[in-house]
Design an enzyme around this catalytic site. Structure first.
Site, PDB file in Angstrom:
ATOM      1  N   LEU A 151     -31.969 -41.083  25.558  1.00  0.00           N
ATOM      2  CA  LEU A 151     -31.990 -41.096  27.181  1.00  0.00           C
ATOM      3  C   LEU A 151     -30.808 -40.054  27.780  1.00  0.00           C
ATOM      4  CD1 LEU A 151     -31.991 -44.799  27.649  1.00  0.00           C
ATOM      5  CD2 LEU A 151     -33.649 -43.256  27.859  1.00  0.00           C
ATOM      6  N   GLY A 152     -29.897 -39.468  26.683  1.00  0.00           N
ATOM      7  CA  GLY A 152     -29.408 -38.754  27.296  1.00  0.00           C
ATOM      8  C   GLY A 152     -27.960 -38.997  27.770  1.00  0.00           C
ATOM      9  N   ILE A 202     -25.239 -36.118  28.062  1.00  0.00           N
ATOM     10  CA  ILE A 202     -25.295 -35.522  29.413  1.00  0.00           C
ATOM     11  C   ILE A 202     -24.923 -36.302  30.409  1.00  0.00           C
ATOM     12  CG2 ILE A 202     -26.877 -34.362  31.249  1.00  0.00           C
ATOM     13  CD1 ILE A 202     -26.880 -32.840  28.477  1.00  0.00           C
ATOM     14  N   ILE A 216     -28.038 -52.641  14.342  1.00  0.00           N
ATOM     15  CA  ILE A 216     -26.973 -52.981  13.254  1.00  0.00           C
ATOM     16  C   ILE A 216     -25.938 -52.251  13.271  1.00  0.00           C
ATOM     17  CG2 ILE A 216     -26.583 -53.925  10.760  1.00  0.00           C
ATOM     18  CD1 ILE A 216     -29.534 -54.870  10.730  1.00  0.00           C
ATOM     19  N   GLN A 270     -32.843 -55.515  31.784  1.00  0.00           N
ATOM     20  CA  GLN A 270     -32.371 -56.809  31.785  1.00  0.00           C
ATOM     21  C   GLN A 270     -31.920 -57.594  30.208  1.00  0.00           C
ATOM     22  OE1 GLN A 270     -34.458 -59.782  34.230  1.00  0.00           O
ATOM     23  NE2 GLN A 270     -35.321 -58.204  35.179  1.00  0.00           N
ATOM     24  N   CYS A 323     -24.616 -15.052  11.992  1.00  0.00           N
ATOM     25  CA  CYS A 323     -24.353 -15.634  10.643  1.00  0.00           C
ATOM     26  C   CYS A 323     -25.341 -15.157   9.545  1.00  0.00           C
ATOM     27  CB  CYS A 323     -24.169 -16.966  10.795  1.00  0.00           C
ATOM     28  SG  CYS A 323     -22.942 -17.827   9.601  1.00  0.00           S
ATOM     29  N   GLN A 337     -25.959 -11.570   7.996  1.00  0.00           N
ATOM     30  CA  GLN A 337     -26.320 -11.288   6.456  1.00  0.00           C
ATOM     31  C   GLN A 337     -27.740 -10.455   6.311  1.00  0.00           C
ATOM     32  OE1 GLN A 337     -25.355 -14.892   4.642  1.00  0.00           O
ATOM     33  NE2 GLN A 337     -23.224 -14.999   5.203  1.00  0.00           N
ATOM     34  N   HIS A 361     -20.178 -17.255  15.118  1.00  0.00           N
ATOM     35  CA  HIS A 361     -21.346 -18.138  16.187  1.00  0.00           C
ATOM     36  C   HIS A 361     -20.928 -17.957  17.434  1.00  0.00           C
ATOM     37  CE1 HIS A 361     -23.434 -20.063  12.998  1.00  0.00           C
ATOM     38  NE2 HIS A 361     -22.615 -20.003  12.216  1.00  0.00           N
ATOM     39  N   GLU A 380     -22.520 -18.435  19.821  1.00  0.00           N
ATOM     40  CA  GLU A 380     -23.144 -19.406  20.595  1.00  0.00           C
ATOM     41  C   GLU A 380     -22.315 -20.495  21.140  1.00  0.00           C
ATOM     42  OE1 GLU A 380     -23.727 -18.773  17.680  1.00  0.00           O
ATOM     43  OE2 GLU A 380     -24.794 -20.381  16.743  1.00  0.00           O
TER      44      GLU A 380
HETATM   45  N1  GLN Z   1     -26.080 -19.396   4.494  1.00  0.00           N
HETATM   46  C1  GLN Z   1     -25.092 -18.610   4.882  1.00  0.00           C
HETATM   47  C2  GLN Z   1     -23.896 -18.702   4.382  1.00  0.00           C
HETATM   48  O1  GLN Z   1     -23.495 -20.048   4.077  1.00  0.00           O
HETATM   49  C3  GLN Z   1     -25.003 -18.278   6.403  1.00  0.00           C
HETATM   50  C4  GLN Z   1     -24.548 -19.628   7.068  1.00  0.00           C
HETATM   51  C5  GLN Z   1     -24.883 -19.587   8.628  1.00  0.00           C
HETATM   52  O2  GLN Z   1     -25.768 -18.949   8.949  1.00  0.00           O
HETATM   53  N2  GLN Z   1     -24.293 -20.452   9.367  1.00  0.00           N
HETATM   54  O3  GLN Z   1     -23.172 -17.854   4.372  1.00  0.00           O
END
Ligand code: GLN
Length: 534
Positions: free
Chosen positions: A18-19, A22, A152, A195, A384, A388, A510, A512
């Site tokens: 249901l969020g 948020i 539970i 309810q 990531c 690679q 990362h 993001e």
């Molecule tokens: N699998 C890769 C590593 O472990 C990249 C991991 C990822 O993209 N978060 O280095």
């Protein structure tokens, strides 16, 4: 801080999804916009010690904090809304609770007592809740209880809330989030499931103070009156949470419904002035009125479940608003890409992002995508595993190392351009053992990365076991790849880029995870900008 910390609990009823996250983040935003310090915590009733070992198909993205906790994706929402970092203490699972209780038992800390759910498990839960208040950093701690009342596995959490209501006296409020289903045959919103779910809470000794009702249609006065009567709450404490066009609209909807005012009233706090939401509203203004659109491909192997890349898609929303445009994300399954279909699949794209991931599935498609972006000067961001793969693609197609690979995918490769981190070699347990959390990265002047970050040193969050193999450094740089960001402690390559390209960059970390509404991430902003120019 003189006043005691106030604790607000959010439980869920009727159905899951249901969020709650948020609603928790929106309430926190409103309190923050009134000048209070707030943090949000998520209690997850499953037995995994953390979600790090979960497949994204099970639970969506695994979010990572600065202090290296692998957490539920709701923590991402908390940070994106509040622009305040969370930590290990903000996400606790049943597995973690039991682990520490059992550890204490083994140490003999219970002095011969029988160890039981009540009081030992509930005490541990309560101490994890109060721990955030004890830091002295927050006036309000909002705790979201995962799952649905009646499960539970959430019983000990509800019991902990019941006990805390007594202990904390007036410094505690309980919000129950429920669903009002709409029956199209009769054209009505139905209150009965709500309810019943409140009755279930009452059976466990918890009376909610406020009901937040998820609904597809406006909740009229009669329904509010009925819910108030049957659920023992004030009529003004029945809050409508109608479906919103974006999660970022929810704080505004909650402000209109006076959720924050009712919570403060319950806690005995005057709420005379309105919350200051100018920055938030400016963002929404831009979000709702884009001047243009740009289509970006997200190449990953979990694209059927968009929650797997939650932070990435949110970072695009933030970066889009900065660039006055709407980023349309094309979700492309890496397994669907071939040399034959790539031209057609990428024909309408102005940029591609190759996503993080683990394991061999879908790798070939990622390599094909990166080769295409490199050769066709299509703006590219690899994150990531995406970074690679950038290294692997370059090794194979530019350096001519035909079997170049990551040892993760092919341990027997003759050209392990991506190799296991040295300190991972002795590790046997999978849970919580990756290189996790914030690490520094030094950026070389004159590079694309430097023009994006405009600083020599950054800190970004990580989650990986493998790294660029520095034995190949010379070969790569001689052939034109710039290793523009390096971790100062170990020399680990954090950023790679190609200068003879409008925008081609791979990052081991990362970005993001750190993009928020008030602090959109520079890498995403620049990437979207480059896509707009294409
Ligand atoms: N699998 C890769 C590593 O472990 C990249 C991991 C990822 O993209 N978060 O280095």
């Amino acid at each position: 801080m003189s006043n005691p910390t106030k604790y607000i609990f959010i439980t869920g009823g009727v159905t899951s999804s249901l969020g709650k996250g948020i609603i928790a983040a929106s309430l926190a935003k409103l309190l923050q916009a009134r000048g209070f310090t707030v943090t949000i915590q998520k209690l997850d009733p499953y037995i995994n010690v953390d979600p790090g070992t979960l497949n994204p198909y099970e639970h969506g993205e695994c979010y990572v904090t600065d202090d290296g906790a692998e957490t539920d994706l709701d923590l991402g929402h908390y940070e994106r809304f509040l622009n305040v970092p969370t930590s290990k203490a903000n996400n606790v699972t049943t597995g973690r609770i039991y682990q520490s209780v059992i550890e204490k038992e083994r140490k003999g800390e219970f002095l011969g007592k029988t160890v039981q759910v009540i009081p030992h498990i509930t005490d541990e839960i309560k101490s994890r809740i109060k721990q955030l208040g004890k830091t002295g950093q927050f006036e309000y701690v909002i705790t979201e209880i995962g799952g649905t009342v009646g499960d539970i596995e959430s019983l000990p959490y509800i019991e902990a809330v019941r006990q805390l209501r007594w202990e904390l006296e007036g410094n505690c409020a309980v919000i129950h989030l429920t669903l009002l289903p709409y029956l199209s045959t009769t054209g009505e919103l139905k209150t009965k499931p709500t309810q019943h779910s409140v009755k279930l809470l009452l059976e466990h000794g918890v009376q909610p103070d406020i009901l937040v009702c998820r609904t597809e249609h406006p909740v009229n006065k009669d329904i509010r009156k009925k819910l108030a009567l049957f659920c023992n709450v004030a009529q003004e404490s029945v809050i409508e949470a109608i479906d919103a066009s974006t999660i970022y609209e929810v704080p505004i909807l909650m402000e209109k419904e006076k959720l924050d005012v009712m919570v403060l009233k319950k806690l005995g706090i005057d709420a005379t002035e309105a919350p200051k939401l100018d920055n938030w509203k400016n963002f929404l203004e831009k979000f709702h009125n884009p001047k243009t659109e740009v289509r970006i491909g997200l190449i990953g192997k979990y694209v059927e479940l968009k929650d797997s890349y939650k932070s990435i898609s949110e970072a695009f929303i933030h970066a889009g608003a900065v660039n006055d445009c709407k980023v349309i994300v094309d979700w492309i399954h890496s397994e669907s890409l071939t040399e034959e279909n790539i031209d057609e699949k990428f024909s309408s794209l102005k940029g591609i992002l190759v996503a993080p991931g683990f394991g061999n599935r879908g790798i070939d498609g990622k390599l094909i995508a990166i080769k295409y972006a490199r050769e066709n000067k299509l703006p590219f961001l690899g994150i990531c595993l995406g970074m690679q793969c950038t290294v692997i693609e370059f090794a194979r197609n530019v350096l001519g190392l035909k079997d170049a690979h990551s040892r993760e995918m092919n341990p027997a490769t003759n050209s392990p351009v991506i190799d296991l981190l040295e300190n991972q070699k002795s590790i046997s347990h999978m849970g919580g053992t990756m290189r996790l959390g914030a690490y520094a990265c030094e950026i070389e002047a004159g590079t694309l990365a430097h023009s994006i970050y405009k600083t020599d040193r950054i800190s970004e969050r990580h989650r990986h076991r493998y790294e660029f193999n520095n034995e190949y450094k010379k070969q790569f740089t001689d052939a034109g790849m710039v290793l523009s960001g390096v971790n100062p402690e170990g020399g680990l390559v954090e950023i790679v880029e190609l200068p003879d390209h409008p925008f081609f960059i791979g990052v081991q970390f990362h970005p993001e995870y750190k993009s928020t509404v008030e602090n959109p991430h520079p890498l995403f902003i620049s990437f979207v900008e480059a896509a707009l120019k294409k």
